[in-house]
Design a protein around this motif. Structure first.
Motif: not given
Length: 319
Positions: A21-30, A64-74
């Motif tokens: 959750v904290l990583s998601v918040v940090a990525q949202l802020v950035s 690695v900004p994992v929350t912004s990576i599409p789940c279907n990435a190959k």
């Protein structure tokens, strides 16, 4: 102690969720999160095979900004960034991911289970990073069938620990391109640096335990004492042979001198007898029928003749 382990085990999932959750918040802020569409400074396109490729090369990411990576990435390409480690959260939720390329970074540490939850994973490119070893826990609780890992350009130290870890994961992980930056092998003069792991694997020296070191030290000391004892025995035997030889040679010299002295005295007596015999010119005669003529140096038989004188008074020569 067991109670504390149970408590920590129960709280770990909550801790992981909090970190996520904290990583998601940090990525949202950035501003790096686009809710699964595509990370900023990256391109997200399908390749010729129709597989979604997330290309974040040279994007200066240190995570690695994992929350912004599409789940279907190959395919996930984070080439030439500033990554220093991979964590459990780096690839979470990317169950369709087949390839990870994080070459050209500064990765020196990988958390346990960093590649767990990726059943489709086939390739991991870790070329040109700062890994000094491969730990088996990198691949703990993995769900993929088999993955190939490239490690060219990492300063890996080839020792028994590395060999043991590679053997533990060899059924699911194939390590390739591993060039030793140093290591320990049996041959004292063996060169390790710059050689492939496959080349030195059979020669890697075991890291001895303390009791093994003590046993080797004791064995070496006993062997040293045995060598000293053998050398001492050989020295004493040779010295004894030398002394015996000297005594025998001395005895032979004394016997030779005695024999020479004995024969010398006999020769002297014979010489004296010969000299005493030759010193007298007259040989006593027992018979009056012969005498020794000193002038003619011969024995003359018959009675000595008196000289005859002629009428003139001169001595006549005997007939």
């Amino acid at each position: 102690m067991q109670k504390m382990d149970v408590v920590l085990h129960n709280r770990l999932p909550g801790i992981f969720q909090l970190v996520f959750v904290l990583s998601v918040v940090a990525q949202l802020v950035s501003g790096d999160v686009t809710f699964g569409s595509c990370p900023n400074k990256c391109t997200c396109e399908n390749d010729n095979d129709g597989k979604l490729v997330i290309d974040c090369a040279d994007a200066d990411y240190d995570y690695v900004p994992v929350t912004s990576i599409p789940c279907n990435a190959k395919k996930l390409l984070f080439i030439n960034n500033n990554l220093q480690k991979l964590s459990r959260m780096s690839f979470i939720g990317l169950r369709e991911l087949e390839e990870i390329d994080v070459s050209g970074n500064f990765i020196s540490y990988i958390e346990p289970e960093s590649f767990a939850g990726l059943p489709s994973l086939q390739r991991i490119n870790l070329v040109q990073n700062d890994l000094t070893t491969i730990e088996s826990w990198y691949f703990r609780d993995v769900s993929f069938q088999h993955v190939a890992v490239s490690l060219d350009g990492n300063p890996v130290y080839c020792d028994e620990d590395l060999k043991e870890n590679i053997n533990l994961i060899k059924n699911q992980v194939t390590v390739g391109g591993l060039i030793c930056a140093g290591g320990e092998i049996w041959r004292v003069l063996g060169k390790v640096k710059g050689r492939t792991y496959e080349d030195v694997e059979s020669q890697i020296r075991k890291n001895f335990e303390s009791w093994e070191i003590a046993l080797l030290t004791l064995s070496s000391f006993v062997l040293f004492l045995i060598i000293i004892l053998v050398v001492n025995v050989i020295y004493r035997v040779k010295r004894s042979d030398y002394t015996t030889g000297e005594v025998m040679r001395s005895t032979n010299r004394r016997g030779s001198n005695i024999r020479k002295s004995y024969h010398g005295s006999e020769n002297e007596e014979a010489n004296e007898a010969a000299q005493s015999t030759s010193g007298s010119r007259k040989i006593p005669m027992k018979s009056e029928d012969h005498y020794y003529d000193e002038d003619d140096d011969a024995v003359v038989f018959g009675a000595p003749q008196k000289p005859k004188y002629s009428d003139s008074g001169s001595e006549e020569a005997p007939l």
